[in-house]
Design an enzyme around this catalytic site. Structure first.
Site, PDB file in Angstrom:
ATOM      1  N   ALA A 181       0.833  -1.076  -0.085  1.00 37.67           N
ATOM      2  CA  ALA A 181       0.072   0.021  -0.043  1.00 37.67           C
ATOM      3  C   ALA A 181       0.879   1.343   0.167  1.00 37.67           C
ATOM      4  O   ALA A 181       0.539   2.280  -0.631  1.00 37.67           O
ATOM      5  CB  ALA A 181      -1.025   0.045   1.200  1.00 37.67           C
ATOM      6  N   CYS A 182       2.098   1.248   0.575  1.00 43.95           N
ATOM      7  CA  CYS A 182       2.726   2.273   0.958  1.00 43.95           C
ATOM      8  C   CYS A 182       3.665   2.789  -0.460  1.00 43.95           C
ATOM      9  O   CYS A 182       4.520   2.107  -0.777  1.00 43.95           O
ATOM     10  CB  CYS A 182       3.876   2.129   2.071  1.00 43.95           C
ATOM     11  SG  CYS A 182       4.974   3.406   2.443  1.00 43.95           S
ATOM     12  N   PRO A 183       3.513   3.928  -0.883  1.00 48.09           N
ATOM     13  CA  PRO A 183       4.411   4.118  -1.917  1.00 48.09           C
ATOM     14  C   PRO A 183       5.858   4.347  -1.816  1.00 48.09           C
ATOM     15  O   PRO A 183       6.673   3.948  -2.644  1.00 48.09           O
ATOM     16  CB  PRO A 183       3.728   5.839  -2.499  1.00 48.09           C
ATOM     17  CG  PRO A 183       3.292   6.176  -1.234  1.00 48.09           C
ATOM     18  CD  PRO A 183       2.646   4.972  -0.373  1.00 48.09           C
TER      19      PRO A 183
END
Length: 409
Positions: free
Chosen positions: A123-125
């Protein structure tokens, strides 16, 4: 008064239910953490709203979604703007672990195959950056990785369990490191390394399995390490991949600077703003920066930011742009325009990276991306309803919105 004591590692969690009348009006939870961080929660009856208070310390990770810092009266790990901050501005702080893998003599962390592990979130860029670089550099057999569950609660990122059926993806597993096999949350890795740790529990985490230490949790620095420090262990076709070439470094640094502040972090500053003024100021800055990126790509020789040369600028910008239409447009109110209909050059650039370079497509997990933002940020989306669109998450290669194509004719 009913009192139940539950063990959380070596630190007790005390739950006290107060019954000031014949029916419970609220419960009081007092939590003690190994970092000397504590919080209590007053939970009213179902008809009332939650009032949660937390004492925390500085947050970690310049390049990961983060919350407030400093001790305060009303705060928790999922508070993205410090309660009481009348500016309404989301302020990201620095990472805590900043060591370097290096082949220099006497290096504490020399490059070795099988020694290091990446904890990431799809989820985390910021974590996504490092996973892309790992594939581009052919480091799959040298650096292992695992992904946390997409949900972030009051205790931060949690490890998936065998019963989780809603978080499909490569290496979405409980921690594969034996010393961490009993851990339920990434925070426990931080506390194992430093019992007095007082920052935030962020991804990515580059972990040294040999010394049982966190090497680094700053994605921009991990990206640089992966680019150069393992070249001696790689075959020529991967060792020659250079995401930060010497002759472009000044231009790369300049692009990174404004893109990070105004685009990568700009979507967060827009979405987490707690005043109308802060939101409008940041969202207008964001779209001016997207206009600037669009102009650069439209006038360039493509297909990458620097023409025919793929660099870390492409990686760092991609992880935000690929999330823009599925999440940031609606969830962070970044809706002046979307990418697919409002920015044809950016859209074409993104499609090329995703569909033509496996490292980009294979590390993009829309299930984790959409569920994390819409179900973890309950201050923005209290009912945790995840929109079905856009459909599809990314258009097929060469396809664009009909209205956008017609407008250019």
């Amino acid at each position: 008064m009913n009192v139940t004591c539950i063990r959380d590692g070596t630190h007790p969690l005390l739950r006290t239910v107060l019954r000031p009348s014949s029916s419970p009006l609220f419960s009081l939870q007092v939590h003690h953490k190994p970092s000397s961080t504590s919080y209590f929660r007053i939970i009213p009856s179902a008809s009332s709203r939650y009032l949660t208070t937390t004492t925390t310390t500085k947050m970690a990770a310049q390049d990961t979604p983060s919350g407030s810092s400093g001790t305060n009266l009303i705060s928790k790990i999922t508070d993205w703007v410090k309660p009481g901050d009348t500016s309404g501005e989301f302020k990201r702080q620095q990472s805590s672990f900043r060591s370097t893998i290096s082949s220099s003599p006497n290096s504490e962390f020399p490059p070795e195959a099988g020694r290091y592990h990446l904890y990431i979130s799809y989820a985390c860029p910021w974590a996504n950056r490092t996973l892309i670089a790992r594939k581009l550099k052919g480091l799959e057999e040298i650096i292992s990785f695992s992904a946390v569950h997409w949900h972030m609660g009051d205790k931060g990122w949690r490890f998936p369990t065998p019963s989780d059926t809603d978080a499909e993806g490569e290496n979405v597993t409980p921690s594969p490191i034996p010393q961490h096999s009993s851990f339920s949350h990434l925070s426990q890795v931080y506390f194992q390394v430093s019992s007095n740790y007082s920052g935030r529990f962020t991804v990515p985490v580059l972990f040294d399995k040999k010394s049982q230490k966190i090497v680094n949790n700053e994605s921009s620095e991990i990206l640089r390490m992966l680019n150069t420090e393992f070249n001696s262990l790689l075959p020529p076709q991967f060792a020659s991949v250079d995401l930060y070439p010497a002759d472009l470094r000044q231009e790369i640094d300049e692009a990174n600077e404004w893109q990070y502040d105004q685009i990568n972090n700009g979507v967060y500053k827009s979405g987490f703003a707690t005043t109308q003024e802060a939101y409008e100021r940041n969202v207008l800055t964001l779209f001016k920066a997207l206009d600037r990126a669009e102009k650069h790509l439209a006038e360039g020789q493509g297909p990458y930011w620097f023409g025919e040369r793929l660099t870390e600028v492409d990686i760092r910008l991609f992880v935000t742009i690929i999330r823009f239409d599925p999440v940031y447009v609606q969830h962070f109110k970044c809706n002046l325009r979307d990418i697919r209909s409002g920015y044809p050059a950016l859209h074409k650039w993104m499609q090329n990276l995703y569909w033509n370079i496996p490292a980009f497509e294979e590390t993009t997990n829309f299930l984790h991306i959409k569920n994390h933002y819409t179900k973890s940020h309950t201050n923005i989306n209290p009912l945790s309803i995840t929109p079905l669109g856009p459909s599809p998450d990314i258009l097929p290669l060469g396809e664009e919105v009909a209205a956008a194509a017609a407008a250019r004719k």
